[in-house]
Every structure is written in structure tokens, then in C-alpha cells.
Design a protein around this motif. Structure first.
Motif, mmCIF file in Angstrom:
data_model
loop_
_atom_site.group_PDB
_atom_site.id
_atom_site.type_symbol
_atom_site.label_atom_id
_atom_site.label_comp_id
_atom_site.label_asym_id
_atom_site.label_seq_id
_atom_site.Cartn_x
_atom_site.Cartn_y
_atom_site.Cartn_z
ATOM 1 N N MET A 129 -39.049 -29.624 -6.394
ATOM 2 C CA MET A 129 -39.225 -28.436 -6.009
ATOM 3 C C MET A 129 -39.457 -27.364 -7.303
ATOM 4 O O MET A 129 -40.066 -26.480 -7.085
ATOM 5 C CB MET A 129 -38.121 -27.709 -5.174
ATOM 6 N N SER A 130 -38.917 -27.835 -8.374
ATOM 7 C CA SER A 130 -38.927 -26.982 -9.465
ATOM 8 C C SER A 130 -40.475 -26.505 -9.669
ATOM 9 O O SER A 130 -40.958 -25.366 -10.098
ATOM 10 C CB SER A 130 -38.488 -27.696 -10.870
ATOM 11 N N PRO A 131 -41.482 -27.477 -9.701
ATOM 12 C CA PRO A 131 -42.756 -27.374 -10.024
ATOM 13 C C PRO A 131 -43.541 -26.138 -8.951
ATOM 14 O O PRO A 131 -44.251 -25.530 -9.462
ATOM 15 C CB PRO A 131 -43.755 -28.454 -9.929
ATOM 16 N N ILE A 132 -42.770 -26.103 -8.074
ATOM 17 C CA ILE A 132 -43.265 -24.948 -6.928
ATOM 18 C C ILE A 132 -43.142 -23.460 -7.336
ATOM 19 O O ILE A 132 -43.803 -22.478 -7.075
ATOM 20 C CB ILE A 132 -42.295 -25.136 -5.636
ATOM 21 N N MET A 141 -49.708 -16.263 -6.379
ATOM 22 C CA MET A 141 -49.032 -15.278 -5.061
ATOM 23 C C MET A 141 -48.987 -13.941 -5.355
ATOM 24 O O MET A 141 -48.821 -13.016 -4.578
ATOM 25 C CB MET A 141 -47.647 -15.629 -4.652
ATOM 26 N N PHE A 142 -49.325 -13.385 -6.522
ATOM 27 C CA PHE A 142 -49.257 -12.212 -7.001
ATOM 28 C C PHE A 142 -50.311 -11.091 -6.030
ATOM 29 O O PHE A 142 -49.729 -10.085 -5.642
ATOM 30 C CB PHE A 142 -49.728 -11.996 -8.388
ATOM 31 N N GLU A 143 -51.665 -11.467 -5.706
ATOM 32 C CA GLU A 143 -52.373 -10.773 -4.840
ATOM 33 C C GLU A 143 -51.633 -10.487 -3.638
ATOM 34 O O GLU A 143 -51.890 -9.322 -3.105
ATOM 35 C CB GLU A 143 -53.709 -11.491 -4.633
ATOM 36 N N ASN A 144 -51.085 -11.374 -2.997
ATOM 37 C CA ASN A 144 -50.635 -11.222 -1.654
ATOM 38 C C ASN A 144 -49.423 -10.175 -1.786
ATOM 39 O O ASN A 144 -49.393 -9.096 -0.942
ATOM 40 C CB ASN A 144 -49.834 -12.500 -1.319
ATOM 41 N N VAL A 145 -48.571 -10.249 -2.736
ATOM 42 C CA VAL A 145 -47.457 -9.380 -2.824
ATOM 43 C C VAL A 145 -47.879 -7.905 -3.286
ATOM 44 O O VAL A 145 -47.519 -6.971 -2.795
ATOM 45 C CB VAL A 145 -46.654 -9.917 -4.230
ATOM 46 N N ASP A 146 -48.886 -8.062 -4.011
ATOM 47 C CA ASP A 146 -49.499 -6.570 -4.335
ATOM 48 C C ASP A 146 -50.039 -6.032 -3.077
ATOM 49 O O ASP A 146 -49.747 -4.671 -2.838
ATOM 50 C CB ASP A 146 -51.227 -6.970 -5.177
ATOM 51 N N LYS A 147 -50.773 -6.676 -2.363
ATOM 52 C CA LYS A 147 -51.405 -6.148 -1.018
ATOM 53 C C LYS A 147 -50.376 -5.630 -0.103
ATOM 54 O O LYS A 147 -50.409 -4.520 0.357
ATOM 55 C CB LYS A 147 -52.075 -7.217 -0.164
ATOM 56 N N VAL A 183 -45.676 -15.617 2.527
ATOM 57 C CA VAL A 183 -45.807 -16.623 1.536
ATOM 58 C C VAL A 183 -45.070 -18.026 1.781
ATOM 59 O O VAL A 183 -45.347 -19.166 1.499
ATOM 60 C CB VAL A 183 -45.394 -16.207 0.112
ATOM 61 N N ALA A 184 -43.968 -18.032 2.773
ATOM 62 C CA ALA A 184 -43.236 -19.128 2.972
ATOM 63 C C ALA A 184 -43.702 -19.666 4.491
ATOM 64 O O ALA A 184 -43.201 -20.925 4.685
ATOM 65 C CB ALA A 184 -41.731 -18.833 2.654
ATOM 66 N N PHE A 185 -44.216 -19.031 5.268
ATOM 67 C CA PHE A 185 -44.589 -19.236 6.788
ATOM 68 C C PHE A 185 -46.038 -19.207 7.065
ATOM 69 O O PHE A 185 -46.541 -19.562 8.196
ATOM 70 C CB PHE A 185 -43.663 -18.650 7.704
ATOM 71 N N GLY A 186 -46.654 -18.649 5.952
ATOM 72 C CA GLY A 186 -48.362 -18.500 6.062
ATOM 73 C C GLY A 186 -48.778 -17.448 7.243
ATOM 74 O O GLY A 186 -49.779 -17.682 7.762
ATOM 75 N N LEU A 187 -47.964 -16.384 7.722
ATOM 76 C CA LEU A 187 -48.254 -15.657 8.659
ATOM 77 C C LEU A 187 -48.411 -14.245 8.293
ATOM 78 O O LEU A 187 -47.482 -13.783 7.430
ATOM 79 C CB LEU A 187 -47.028 -15.677 9.823
ATOM 80 N N GLU A 188 -49.102 -13.490 9.025
ATOM 81 C CA GLU A 188 -49.106 -11.889 9.012
ATOM 82 C C GLU A 188 -47.877 -11.694 9.775
ATOM 83 O O GLU A 188 -48.087 -11.665 10.866
ATOM 84 C CB GLU A 188 -50.340 -11.337 9.543
ATOM 85 N N CYS A 189 -46.771 -11.082 9.286
ATOM 86 C CA CYS A 189 -45.591 -10.646 9.904
ATOM 87 C C CYS A 189 -45.503 -9.398 10.481
ATOM 88 O O CYS A 189 -44.657 -9.147 11.602
ATOM 89 C CB CYS A 189 -44.246 -11.135 9.328
ATOM 90 N N ARG A 261 -53.873 -22.898 0.875
ATOM 91 C CA ARG A 261 -53.622 -21.181 0.448
ATOM 92 C C ARG A 261 -52.786 -21.384 -0.542
ATOM 93 O O ARG A 261 -51.962 -22.201 -0.986
ATOM 94 C CB ARG A 261 -53.107 -20.392 1.599
ATOM 95 N N SER A 262 -52.692 -20.158 -1.433
ATOM 96 C CA SER A 262 -51.702 -19.833 -2.565
ATOM 97 C C SER A 262 -50.535 -19.489 -1.962
ATOM 98 O O SER A 262 -50.247 -18.249 -2.189
ATOM 99 C CB SER A 262 -52.311 -18.646 -3.277
ATOM 100 N N ASP A 263 -49.736 -20.175 -1.495
ATOM 101 C CA ASP A 263 -48.638 -19.756 -1.190
ATOM 102 C C ASP A 263 -47.112 -21.209 -0.927
ATOM 103 O O ASP A 263 -47.921 -22.162 -1.165
ATOM 104 C CB ASP A 263 -48.613 -19.065 0.387
ATOM 105 N N PHE A 264 -46.221 -20.575 -0.580
ATOM 106 C CA PHE A 264 -45.229 -21.671 -0.610
ATOM 107 C C PHE A 264 -45.355 -22.916 0.448
ATOM 108 O O PHE A 264 -45.144 -24.059 0.369
ATOM 109 C CB PHE A 264 -43.581 -21.259 -0.295
#
Ligand code: HEM
Length: 485
Positions: A129-132, A141-147, A183-189, A261-264
């Protein structure tokens, strides 16, 4: 009737002598131990576990490298000396590679993940898991967090029109639930807009345990082997099932339509040749469980201290505004980590309020404490009270003062090894540190840039903590006055 009476008396005597013997477990082995035995690290006195341990730390520091304590009569070791802590976490890791946490893959799939796995199982999974969690993957994932942090600002702006007093703990939780759900479930929550959304509801459910669930949780922590035999579920079933099923649905959908996608989720899907979908779902659950409350706690207490220290808040806002202006109004991943004062403020908040105030390790083979004849027996858990180290005036003078200068480049060099441990240390340290820092720093940055925070009538001064919370948590929420800039 008479024989039942004798059996009863015999039973009472057996329990009495067993408890008496148990209460001297540490004295019998040459360790110092506190007078109050059998309580859960002081909880019975209306204190949090880390405050209960801190009382012992203050009484015994300097008199012994480690003392023996009891959690409901289960003996544990409490190291107070940073040198010994360094041995446990780093130098003699081969004796302490487990946490001794409850996990049961069959009866409670949400419990078997990186945080709780032992020995070779843990080592294999950590390697895979380390490479993740590398810097490159976080940048994706930066862009998502920014949004999502922009959404937080937008919705909070609307809300302060009705009232300018807000529980910033709740807003921080909404942000991290939205972010990690994404990022971990790929959903708009939709957690920021709707605090009754499923991710918020089940995120809270993991922490707001019913009395019986608290008992099960404490039982599973203290007697994991027995809990495993009894097939106990350590997390509430409804919340566990929700997170597992949600991940499995996204997993199948992404596989069926070959979506990347760019996520976990996509990164975890890359491990599907090594682990079952349920094992990967347990890891996605852990990303949520480990990243939701920790990061929101960091945000909450940073905002609290900024509200109480206006000059620090102004200085931070100045750094952020100037930095972004000089980069044509744009914020990049690199910049987020280059804001020096932001980093100092966040580190000082982590020092005063470490989101995970106690670290656990289990001794897997008899360990002789260096420089003594004392032996920590196999199977005993070591409890490292990060809170005590962070509040010890020997390592951090005037510990209750919020002073980001402690973390300037010059002063950081003088911080004694293993006295500042917000993300743990050694091979079992926090694997999600960079993601946790990215999301917390991003939200703090956007909030401070757009709002002024100050204390209100409901702000807790001095701070009081929730007694039963698994993380450090302000009593009754974090109420602050929020004004648009
Ligand atoms: C401010 C945010 C965070 C803080 C303060 C924090 C703190 C910690 C601490 C103290 C530990 C135990 C380390 C030890 O025992 O030495 C830990 C472990 C862990 N954390 Fe974090 N954490 C944060 C965010 C995250 C995030 C966002 C994730 C996931 C994306 C994460 C995933 C993990 C995992 C998987 C472990 C177990 C590692 C192992 O046993 O190999 N954490 N964290």
C-alpha cells in the motif's frame, strides 16, 4: 442450598485473590505502579484517557523509564522516557511491530486493515500500500481537494448570512467526509451542503457509540483474543456495512466500465490481483475512518487557536494572500507545502492537540529495557502518551502557550527526538500523513483567506475535552464567530 452457598463463597475468594495478585502484577516484576488500580486510565475520575495517563506521567517522570499500569485489570506498560520510546518505536521495532488491536476478517470485515493487522500480514500489506501514498499520488488528488475546499467556503459564506456563530468542528467534519468520500469511495457525497447525507450520518455513527457499543469497543481493545473468539463487531454494523457496500458497488462499476480516476479507489483497484474485494473495501473503510476525524480535529483546533490569537491569524492570512497574489492568484500543490508559517501554525496545533493522543504497541517477545534489569513480558501493550510529551515543559517550555515559533527552521532542530509524535514514528507511523496534511492545510488556508474567526459566548475558554471520545475532541463542539473578509 448449603453447597450453593459454599460454591458462591469459594468463587468470591478465587476472584478476590486473583484480583489481588493481578493488582501486584507490576510490583512483582520490579516496576513502579500508581496507586489507583483497575480504572480505565483515569476515565472514572471524569478525565479523558490521555489526561488520566498524564497524571501518572507527572508523578513518575524521572523516577522510572516506564511504569506499570492497569486498564480494567489488564496490565500495560507506560514508557515516559523519550529514549525508551525511541527504542520501542524505532530501534527495537522487531519487539514491537504490532498494535495488538482487535481484528477479525470473517466476523467483522471492517476491522481487518493496515491499522490493526499484525506481523507478516501487516508488513506485506504496508509494502503493497505504500506506493498509494507517495507525494506524486497525492498531487494527483490535489485538484479534487481544492474543489471541495472551495465548496466549503461557498456554502459557509451562504450560511453566515443567517448566523455568524458556527460549530467549526461540524464544518470541518463535513469537509473531510466530503473529501474522503470522494477520493476513497469515488462519490459526490454532498456532506458540505447536507449534513444529513449518508457519509456524514455514518461517519458520525462510527464515533457516536451507544453505551453497549462503547463497552464492546473497550472490551475489544483490552481483550482482543477473547473478542475474536466471541466474534465481536468492533464497529457499529450499520456503519460498517454502509462503507463496505458502497465501496464494493463503486469497485464493480469501475471494473465493468473500465473507469480510471485520480483517487484512492483506482489506486486500490490496482491491487485487485493481490487482495479480495472485501479486503480492499476494508482498506477504503480505514482511509475514511483514519482520515475523517483526525484531519477535521486538526482543522478544528487550529481555527480555535487562531480565533484566540488574532495576531497569529493576521500573520497567517498575510502569508497566504501574498503568496497566492504573487503566483497570479493560483494555488499549487507545491505552494501548499511551501507556506512556512502555515506549516508552523499547523504543527503547533498538532502539538497542543494531537488528534491521536495515545500510540499503542504490543510487545511480541520478552524485552529487557536498556540500562535496567526490567523485562516487559510478551503480550503486554505499551501505551505512549503523546499528549504528555507535547505538554512537558522540559521539551516545550510554557506548553499551554500557542507559539508557532517553536516550529521555525531554527527551533525545530532543537526538538528532542521522539517528543513530537503527532503522526507516530518508525515503520508503523501514519501512512496517510501527506494526505492528512494536504486536506487540512488546504481547508485552513481557504478558510483563513476568506473569513475572520474570533471567540464568541459559546467558545470554550479554557478548553475542555469530551471524556469518551476516541480522538481528542472539544466538549460540545467548537463554537466560533465567523465573519466574511
Ligand atoms: C491530520 C491527520 C492525521 C493524523 C494526525 C494521523 C495520525 C496517525 C497516528 C498518530 C497514527 C499511528 C502511528 C503510530 O502508531 O506510530 C496513524 C496511523 C495510520 N494512519 Fe493516520 N493520521 C492522519 C491522517 C490520516 C489519513 C488521511 C489517512 C489515510 C488516507 C491515515 C491513515 C493511517 C493508517 C492506514 C495508519 C496505520 C499505519 C500502519 O499501521 O501501518 N491517516 N495516523
Amino acid at each position: 442450598m448449603t453447597s450453593i452457598f459454599y460454591i458462591f463463597i469459594a468463587l468470591i475468594l478465587v476472584i478476590y485473590f486473583w484480583l489481588k495478585k493481578r493488582n501486584n502484577y507490576w510490583n512483582d516484576r520490579g516496576f513502579l505502579q500508581p496507586e489507583s488500580k483497575g480504572s480505565f486510565m483515569g476515565v472514572t475520575k471524569g478525565k479523558t484517557p490521555f489526561q488520566g495517563l498524564d497524571d501518572h506521567y507527572k508523578s513518575f517522570k524521572g523516577r522510572a523509564k516506564a511504569i506499570g499500569i492497569y486498564q480494567f485489570f489488564v496490565p500495560s506498560i507506560f514508557p515516559t522516557d523519550p529514549e525508551l520510546i525511541k527504542h520501542i518505536l524505532m530501534k527495537d521495532f522487531s519487539y514491537f511491530h504490532d498494535r495488538g488491536m482487535y481484528h477479525n476478517k470473517e466476523a467483522d470485515p471492517t476491522s481487518a486493515h493496515l491499522l490493526s493487522l499484525d506481523g507478516q500480514d501487516w508488513r506485506d500489506r504496508r509494502t503493497k500500500m505504500s506506493p498509494i501514498f507517495t507525494s506524486g499520488k497525492m498531487k494527483m488528488m490535489f485538484e479534487n481537494v481544492d474543489k471541495i475546499s472551495d465548496k466549503l467556503v461557498e456554502v459557509l459564506k451562504k450560511n453566515i448570512k443567517t448566523s455568524n456563530v458556527h460549530d467549526m468542528k461540524r464544518w470541518s467534519q463535513k469537509f473531510t467526509a466530503d473529501n474522503i468520500g470522494n477520493v476513497a469511495f469515488g462519490l459526490e457525497c454532498n456532506c458540505i451542503e447536507d449534513e444529513n447525507s449518508a457519509f456524514m450520518k455514518y461517519g458520525r455513527r462510527l464515533l457516536d457509540l451507544k453505551p453497549f457499543e462503547i463497552i464492546k469497543f473497550i472490551f475489544a481493545i483490552n481483550l482482543p483474543d477473547l473478542a475474536r473468539m466471541l466474534k465481536i463487531r468492533s464497529n457499529p454494523k450499520d456503519a460498517g456495512d454502509f462503507f463496505l457496500n458502497t465501496f464494493l458497488q463503486t469497485f464493480e462499476y469501475r471494473q465493468a466500465y473500465n473507469i480510471v480516476r485520480s483517487d484512492f479507489v483506482s489506486l486500490l483497484l490496482g491491487l485487485k490481483h493481490l487482495y479480495t474485494p472485501l479486503e480492499l473495501a476494508a482498506e477504503a473503510f480505514l482511509v475514511f475512518a483514519a482520515g475523517y476525524e483526525t484531519s477535521s480535529t486538526l482543522m478544528t483546533f487550529t481555527l480555535y487557536e487562531l480565533a484566540l490569537n488574532q495576531e497569529i491569524q493576521d500573520k497567517l492570512r498575510e502569508e497566504i494572500t501574498t503568496g497566492i497574489e504573487e503566483n497570479d492568484g493560483k494555488l499549487t500543490y507545491e505552494m501548499l507545502f511551501e507556506f512556512k508559517y502555515l506549516d508552523m501554525v499547523v504543527n503547533e496545533a498538532l502539538r497542543k492537540y494531537p488528534p491521536i493522543p495515545i500510540l499503542f504497541r504490543k510487545c511480541v517477545k520478552d524485552y529487557k529495557i536498556p540500562g535496567t534489569n526490567l523485562i516487559i513480558p510478551t503480550g503486554i501493550k505499551a501505551l505512549i502518551n503523546v499528549y504528555s510529551l507535547h505538554h512537558d515543559p522540559e521539551y516545550f517550555p510554557e506548553p499551554s502557550k500557542f507559539d508557532p515559533k517553536r516550529f521555525s527552521d531554527e527551533n525545530t532542530k532543537n526538538i528532542k527526538s521522539c517528543t513530537f509524535l503527532p503522526f507516530g514514528e518508525g515503520q508503523r507511523n501514519c501512512i496517510g500523513m501527506r494526505f492528512g496534511q494536504m486536506q487540512s492545510k488546504m481547508a485552513i488556508l481557504k478558510l483563513v483567506k476568506n473569513f475572520k474567526f474570533s471567540p464568541c459566548d459559546k467558545t470554550l475558554i479554557p478548553m475542555k475535552f469530551e471524556t469518551f471520545a476516541p480522538f481528542i475532541s472539544p466538549k460540545g463542539g467548537m463554537w466560533l464567530k465567523v465573519e466574511k473578509i
